[in-house]
Structure formats: C-alpha cells, structure tokens
Design a protein around this motif. Structure first.
Motif, PDB file in Angstrom:
ATOM      1  N   SER A 185       0.945  -1.020   0.080  1.00 55.49           N
ATOM      2  CA  SER A 185      -0.154  -0.098   0.130  1.00 55.49           C
ATOM      3  C   SER A 185       0.773   1.063  -0.125  1.00 55.49           C
ATOM      4  O   SER A 185       2.027   1.213   0.272  1.00 55.49           O
ATOM      5  N   ALA A 186       0.170   2.132  -0.332  1.00 54.10           N
ATOM      6  CA  ALA A 186       0.824   3.701  -0.474  1.00 54.10           C
ATOM      7  C   ALA A 186       1.169   4.215   0.911  1.00 54.10           C
ATOM      8  O   ALA A 186       0.615   3.990   1.880  1.00 54.10           O
ATOM      9  N   GLY A 187       2.287   4.996   1.056  1.00 57.73           N
ATOM     10  CA  GLY A 187       2.739   5.636   2.052  1.00 57.73           C
ATOM     11  C   GLY A 187       1.512   6.610   2.274  1.00 57.73           C
ATOM     12  O   GLY A 187       0.828   7.321   1.645  1.00 57.73           O
ATOM     13  N   SER A 188       1.268   7.413   3.752  1.00 59.50           N
ATOM     14  CA  SER A 188       0.168   7.807   4.139  1.00 59.50           C
ATOM     15  C   SER A 188       0.434   9.559   3.986  1.00 59.50           C
ATOM     16  O   SER A 188       1.589   9.833   4.069  1.00 59.50           O
ATOM     17  N   LEU A 189      -0.633  10.175   3.932  1.00 57.35           N
ATOM     18  CA  LEU A 189      -0.361  11.485   3.704  1.00 57.35           C
ATOM     19  C   LEU A 189       0.155  12.273   5.237  1.00 57.35           C
ATOM     20  O   LEU A 189       1.198  12.800   5.152  1.00 57.35           O
ATOM     21  N   ASP A 190      -0.449  11.683   6.108  1.00 58.37           N
ATOM     22  CA  ASP A 190      -0.053  12.364   7.595  1.00 58.37           C
ATOM     23  C   ASP A 190       1.403  11.897   7.879  1.00 58.37           C
ATOM     24  O   ASP A 190       2.129  12.961   8.432  1.00 58.37           O
ATOM     25  N   MET A 191       1.784  10.866   7.646  1.00 63.11           N
ATOM     26  CA  MET A 191       3.136  10.633   7.956  1.00 63.11           C
ATOM     27  C   MET A 191       4.285  11.373   7.158  1.00 63.11           C
ATOM     28  O   MET A 191       5.162  11.919   7.416  1.00 63.11           O
ATOM     29  N   THR A 192       3.855  11.707   5.910  1.00 67.06           N
ATOM     30  CA  THR A 192       4.587  12.415   4.888  1.00 67.06           C
ATOM     31  C   THR A 192       4.562  13.755   5.391  1.00 67.06           C
ATOM     32  O   THR A 192       5.755  14.495   5.668  1.00 67.06           O
ATOM     33  N   LEU A 193       3.567  14.378   5.898  1.00 61.45           N
ATOM     34  CA  LEU A 193       3.576  15.635   6.364  1.00 61.45           C
ATOM     35  C   LEU A 193       4.341  15.913   7.719  1.00 61.45           C
ATOM     36  O   LEU A 193       5.004  16.974   7.973  1.00 61.45           O
ATOM     37  N   LYS A 194       4.107  14.727   8.348  1.00 60.51           N
ATOM     38  CA  LYS A 194       4.988  14.953   9.610  1.00 60.51           C
ATOM     39  C   LYS A 194       6.395  14.779   9.376  1.00 60.51           C
ATOM     40  O   LYS A 194       7.303  15.699  10.184  1.00 60.51           O
ATOM     41  N   ARG A 200      -5.197  17.882  -2.631  1.00 59.65           N
ATOM     42  CA  ARG A 200      -4.413  19.359  -1.870  1.00 59.65           C
ATOM     43  C   ARG A 200      -3.130  18.989  -1.334  1.00 59.65           C
ATOM     44  O   ARG A 200      -2.590  19.791  -0.504  1.00 59.65           O
ATOM     45  N   GLY A 201      -2.697  17.897  -1.820  1.00 65.43           N
ATOM     46  CA  GLY A 201      -1.275  17.464  -1.091  1.00 65.43           C
ATOM     47  C   GLY A 201      -0.232  18.768  -1.254  1.00 65.43           C
ATOM     48  O   GLY A 201       0.502  18.776  -0.355  1.00 65.43           O
ATOM     49  N   ARG A 202      -0.147  19.093  -2.355  1.00 66.18           N
ATOM     50  CA  ARG A 202       0.912  20.271  -2.538  1.00 66.18           C
ATOM     51  C   ARG A 202       0.703  21.413  -1.502  1.00 66.18           C
ATOM     52  O   ARG A 202       1.464  21.720  -0.708  1.00 66.18           O
ATOM     53  N   GLU A 203      -0.575  21.844  -1.431  1.00 64.88           N
ATOM     54  CA  GLU A 203      -0.932  22.883  -0.634  1.00 64.88           C
ATOM     55  C   GLU A 203      -0.602  22.509   0.999  1.00 64.88           C
ATOM     56  O   GLU A 203       0.036  23.126   1.767  1.00 64.88           O
ATOM     57  N   LYS A 204      -0.929  21.011   1.213  1.00 65.84           N
ATOM     58  CA  LYS A 204      -0.647  20.559   2.689  1.00 65.84           C
ATOM     59  C   LYS A 204       0.791  20.542   2.752  1.00 65.84           C
ATOM     60  O   LYS A 204       1.105  20.866   4.021  1.00 65.84           O
ATOM     61  N   GLY A 205       1.516  20.243   2.022  1.00 64.87           N
ATOM     62  CA  GLY A 205       3.065  20.116   1.989  1.00 64.87           C
ATOM     63  C   GLY A 205       3.514  21.439   2.373  1.00 64.87           C
ATOM     64  O   GLY A 205       4.381  21.625   3.342  1.00 64.87           O
ATOM     65  N   ILE A 206       2.881  22.589   1.822  1.00 62.41           N
ATOM     66  CA  ILE A 206       3.480  23.891   2.068  1.00 62.41           C
ATOM     67  C   ILE A 206       3.083  24.282   3.414  1.00 62.41           C
ATOM     68  O   ILE A 206       3.952  24.859   4.412  1.00 62.41           O
ATOM     69  N   LEU A 207       1.917  23.893   3.873  1.00 67.76           N
ATOM     70  CA  LEU A 207       1.491  24.401   5.223  1.00 67.76           C
ATOM     71  C   LEU A 207       2.438  23.532   6.155  1.00 67.76           C
ATOM     72  O   LEU A 207       2.475  23.969   7.378  1.00 67.76           O
ATOM     73  N   ALA A 208       2.978  22.335   5.910  1.00 66.75           N
ATOM     74  CA  ALA A 208       3.640  21.751   6.819  1.00 66.75           C
ATOM     75  C   ALA A 208       5.146  21.994   6.707  1.00 66.75           C
ATOM     76  O   ALA A 208       6.004  21.354   7.498  1.00 66.75           O
ATOM     77  N   GLY A 209       5.627  23.060   5.921  1.00 65.77           N
ATOM     78  CA  GLY A 209       6.975  23.572   6.109  1.00 65.77           C
ATOM     79  C   GLY A 209       7.673  23.577   4.548  1.00 65.77           C
ATOM     80  O   GLY A 209       8.761  23.922   4.461  1.00 65.77           O
ATOM     81  N   ALA A 210       7.046  22.808   3.723  1.00 65.24           N
ATOM     82  CA  ALA A 210       7.748  22.785   2.257  1.00 65.24           C
ATOM     83  C   ALA A 210       7.664  24.282   1.736  1.00 65.24           C
ATOM     84  O   ALA A 210       6.856  25.033   2.164  1.00 65.24           O
ATOM     85  N   ASN A 211       8.950  24.392   0.744  1.00 66.79           N
ATOM     86  CA  ASN A 211       8.746  25.873   0.167  1.00 66.79           C
ATOM     87  C   ASN A 211       9.269  25.707  -1.464  1.00 66.79           C
ATOM     88  O   ASN A 211       9.901  26.725  -1.722  1.00 66.79           O
ATOM     89  N   VAL A 212       9.094  24.481  -1.845  1.00 70.87           N
ATOM     90  CA  VAL A 212       9.692  24.404  -3.200  1.00 70.87           C
ATOM     91  C   VAL A 212       8.532  23.389  -4.007  1.00 70.87           C
ATOM     92  O   VAL A 212       7.944  22.656  -3.320  1.00 70.87           O
ATOM     93  N   VAL A 213       8.277  24.008  -5.298  1.00 72.66           N
ATOM     94  CA  VAL A 213       7.206  22.888  -6.176  1.00 72.66           C
ATOM     95  C   VAL A 213       8.246  22.715  -7.354  1.00 72.66           C
ATOM     96  O   VAL A 213       8.821  23.590  -8.044  1.00 72.66           O
ATOM     97  N   MET A 214       8.073  21.506  -7.935  1.00 75.08           N
ATOM     98  CA  MET A 214       8.811  21.005  -9.079  1.00 75.08           C
ATOM     99  C   MET A 214       7.816  20.606 -10.121  1.00 75.08           C
ATOM    100  O   MET A 214       7.859  19.668 -10.495  1.00 75.08           O
ATOM    101  N   PRO A 215       7.154  21.472 -10.882  1.00 71.91           N
ATOM    102  CA  PRO A 215       6.355  21.401 -12.065  1.00 71.91           C
ATOM    103  C   PRO A 215       7.109  20.755 -13.396  1.00 71.91           C
ATOM    104  O   PRO A 215       8.349  21.033 -13.278  1.00 71.91           O
ATOM    105  N   ASN A 216       6.307  19.839 -13.997  1.00 64.70           N
ATOM    106  CA  ASN A 216       6.704  19.164 -15.071  1.00 64.70           C
ATOM    107  C   ASN A 216       6.980  20.287 -16.349  1.00 64.70           C
ATOM    108  O   ASN A 216       5.894  20.955 -16.646  1.00 64.70           O
ATOM    109  N   LEU A 217       8.179  20.191 -16.835  1.00 65.22           N
ATOM    110  CA  LEU A 217       8.537  21.132 -17.899  1.00 65.22           C
ATOM    111  C   LEU A 217       8.656  20.294 -19.437  1.00 65.22           C
ATOM    112  O   LEU A 217       8.584  20.737 -20.527  1.00 65.22           O
ATOM    113  N   SER A 218       8.503  18.988 -19.017  1.00 62.17           N
ATOM    114  CA  SER A 218       8.765  17.892 -20.303  1.00 62.17           C
ATOM    115  C   SER A 218       7.717  18.165 -21.201  1.00 62.17           C
ATOM    116  O   SER A 218       6.484  18.583 -20.811  1.00 62.17           O
ATOM    117  N   PRO A 219       7.754  17.909 -22.492  1.00 60.54           N
ATOM    118  CA  PRO A 219       6.725  17.900 -23.392  1.00 60.54           C
ATOM    119  C   PRO A 219       5.573  16.937 -23.131  1.00 60.54           C
ATOM    120  O   PRO A 219       5.831  15.962 -22.354  1.00 60.54           O
TER     121      PRO A 219
END
Ligand code: 5AD
Ligand code: FES
Length: 349
Positions: free
Chosen positions: A247-256, A282-301
């Motif tokens: 199973s996938a990792g959890s949102l809460d543990m990742t934010l922690k 809303r994973g990206r937003e929640k990540g920022i609220l948890a202390g993240a400060n970078v986003v890496m969107p895709n520029l590939s074609p």
C-alpha cells in the motif's frame, strides 16, 4: 502516552534534533499533536523564507534506466514501459518555454541511461548555462563516478539530487537488487558534497518494510549530511513492479516528516512533491503548510509526460507547462504564499 510529545516538539524546535529513541516516539505518536508540529514548522519556514515558494522546472529527458529498483516504474525489468528520450533540441525548447514562464532553475532528470554519455550531458549543461546564465542547473541522473560528477560540476552544474532512499542498510537491501549497494549510494552523496554541489537527498515515506526505526535513521542521517535540499514523498505502488501489492505511504506521515525536517534544518529547501499531490488532491498545499517551500512542476513535452511513470496515477501528466504554472500559482496563493521568479538557493549552507 503522547503527553510528553509536546516536550519533544519543544526540544526539537530549540535543539534542532532528538535522540533516535525520541524520534521513534514522535514518529509512533498518533495524530493528536500534529497541529502543534505543523504550526511550528510553518513558523520556521516563514522565518527563513517568508512567503516565497520557489519553483523548479523538471525536465524528465529519458526514462531508460539500467537499474532495477523494486519500487520504480521505469526499472529496466519493466518491459511494458514505453521508453523515450528527448533530443538536445527538445530539451532546449523546454528551457526556452520554462524561462518565459519564470523558471530560474532547471532540473535535468532521467533514469540511468547509457545513451546520455558524459559528453552529451556536458553539452546540455553548457548550453543551458550559456543561454540562461542567471539560472541554476540541477542534475538528477543517479549514481556516477567521482570523475563524472566533477566533470558535470566543472561544466556549470550547480546542484545534484540523489535520494538516499533509506538510511537503514537492511532496509536498503530490501528495496534494491544486490548490485545496488547502500555503501555505493552513501559514497555518491559524500562525493557530491566534497565536489561542492548543493546536494539533495531524500526518501519515500511508507516504502515496503519501512518502520519507525528506519524513519528515525533517515532523520538522523539527514541531520548529519546537512544537505541543501531534501526530497520526500509517499511511496506509491506501480502495477508493473514487484511492489505492486504494497500500500501507499500515508499523507499524515509524509506531512509529519516534512515538518520534522523543517525544524531540524530551518534553511533547507523542501519540495512539496508530485507524489504528495498524487495521493491527495490538496497534497501540495498541505505540504507547504507543513513546512515545504519548493514546487517542481513538469516542463517535459506533454507527449512524453505519461511515460515517466515512477508510480501509478501520477498527476499533471496532461497539462501544458503554462497551465501547470497558473494552476500552481492559484494553489500556492490559497495557502498565503507566492511563487517567485528566482534561482532560490538554499539558506542551509
Ligand atoms: N513511489 C514514490 N516515489 C518513487 N520513486 C521511485 N519510485 C517511486 C514510487 N513507486 C522516487 C524515488 C526516486 C525518485 C526519483 O522517485 O525516491 O529517487
Ligand atoms: Fe532507475 Fe531505480 S529504477 S534508478
């Protein structure tokens, strides 16, 4: 049982680290203290970076890979993965579009693809640095020798991302075939630091066989390595890998984990990863609220995006870069922050 957790959080905030046993207690403690941890991490992010969020343009230029990590969708044994390589001109076009959209860091990422010889990579780095001298070039090309890392650095590469994947040797063996060693990975990270790169390590949260002790080892390792960047996201199973049933990792543990890392290394660059956006709308937003400060969107074609599937259901595989940027802009504003046009160098030096 979690009464002492607030004391641990205060200690983590003031001393910027904990003992291994303390980290394990914090990791095992259920949700109830998570808001306290999150708000401390957000405060520390604001103290160090204000409300600025840096963006990196990710160019996934080849999904050929000679390695066979059990978790990864582009592993060599996945014969149903359609393979592609971008040409030099394709890559140049991604950068042109990216620059126009305000990106000032380009991340060149690929599987470990022998077609892209050192000469070819150097040619790409030199062209980007020549055409966009105000931009940083980040490489994410896997394990190479000291000589090759040095050559890329001398050509102008500024940063290198190489996730350590897990700082627990027994765990590392369960995630990789025998020829990929824990020692090899650790040595690469050491070499990258010695050469003078701004280095990023990182790991997946909830990867198969991971336990609280593994996570505590990751945190202590990160503290010791003292990198400029830390990339973490949840493990997400891919249907054509040996780990498809896990199973996938959890949102809460990742934010922690994001929040703990922000408290340990206040000036570190911490992306809210695509994997996090994939497990929660809303994973990206929640990540920022948890202390993240970078986003890496895709520029590939757009035509190759869905082929770079490290895991299933990856988000943002359909939209153009420009749409991606405006969608991100709105998301970032919704949590009180702004996307900035800047190289965004680390304050952890
Ligand atoms: N789920 C989440 N992350 C993954 N990665 C590879 N496969 C997966 C997966 N199934 C991560 C690894 C790698 C990075 C490029 O992507 O940590 O270092
Ligand atoms: Fe390519 Fe892991 S499968 S490096």
């Amino acid at each position: 049982m979690c009464l002492m957790i607030n004391n641990l959080l205060d200690k983590l905030y003031s001393e910027r680290t904990l003992s291994k046993d303390e980290f394990i207690s914090l990791i095992n403690c259920p949700k109830d203290t998570s808001e306290h941890l999150r708000s401390l991490a957000e405060k520390v992010r604001i103290e160090n970076y204000g409300h600025d969020i840096y963006m990196r343009g990710l160019i996934e230029f080849s999904n050929y890979c000679r390695q066979d990590c059990y978790y990864c969708g582009i592993r060599r044994s996945n014969t149903s993965c359609p393979r592609y390589r971008l040409s030099f001109n394709d890559i140049a076009e991604c950068c042109r579009e990216g620059y126009r959209l305000g990106f000032r860091t380009f991340v060149l990422q690929s599987g470990e693809d022998p077609y892209f010889t050192d000469d070819r990579i150097c040619k790409i780095i030199e062209a980007i640095k020549r055409d966009y001298p105000d931009c940083a070039v980040t490489l994410s090309l896997g394990e190479k020798s000291r000589e090759i890392y040095k050559r890329f650095f001398d050509c102008g590469a500024d940063r290198y991302l190489l996730r350590h994947e897990t700082a627990n040797k027994a765990h590392f063996k369960k995630l990789h075939p025998e020829n990929q060693t824990f020692e090899g990975r650790m040595e690469c990270l050491q070499i990258l630091k010695e050469i003078g790169y701004q280095v990023g390590c990182g790991f997946m949260v909830g990867s198969p066989f991971q336990n609280a002790e593994c996570l505590a080892d990751d945190l202590l390792f990160i503290k010791k390595l003292n990198p400029q960047m830390v990339g973490i996201g949840p493990f997400i199973p891919h249907g054509q890998t040996p780990f498809k049933e896990y199973s996938a990792g959890s949102l809460d543990m990742t934010l922690k984990m994001l929040s703990i890392i922000r408290l340990m290394l206040p000036g570190v660059l911490l992306p809210a990863t695509t994997a996090l956006a994939t497990i929660d709308p809303r994973g990206r937003e929640k990540g920022i609220l948890a202390g993240a400060n970078v986003v890496m969107p895709n520029l590939s074609p757009v035509k190759v995006r869905e082929k770079y599937q490290l895991y299933d259901n990856k988000v943002c595989t359909g939209e153009e870069s420009a749409q991606c940027r405006s969608c991100l802009e709105k998301r970032i504003q919704s949590v009180g922050c702004r996307l900035v046009v800047a190289r965004g160098d680390s304050k952890n030096i």
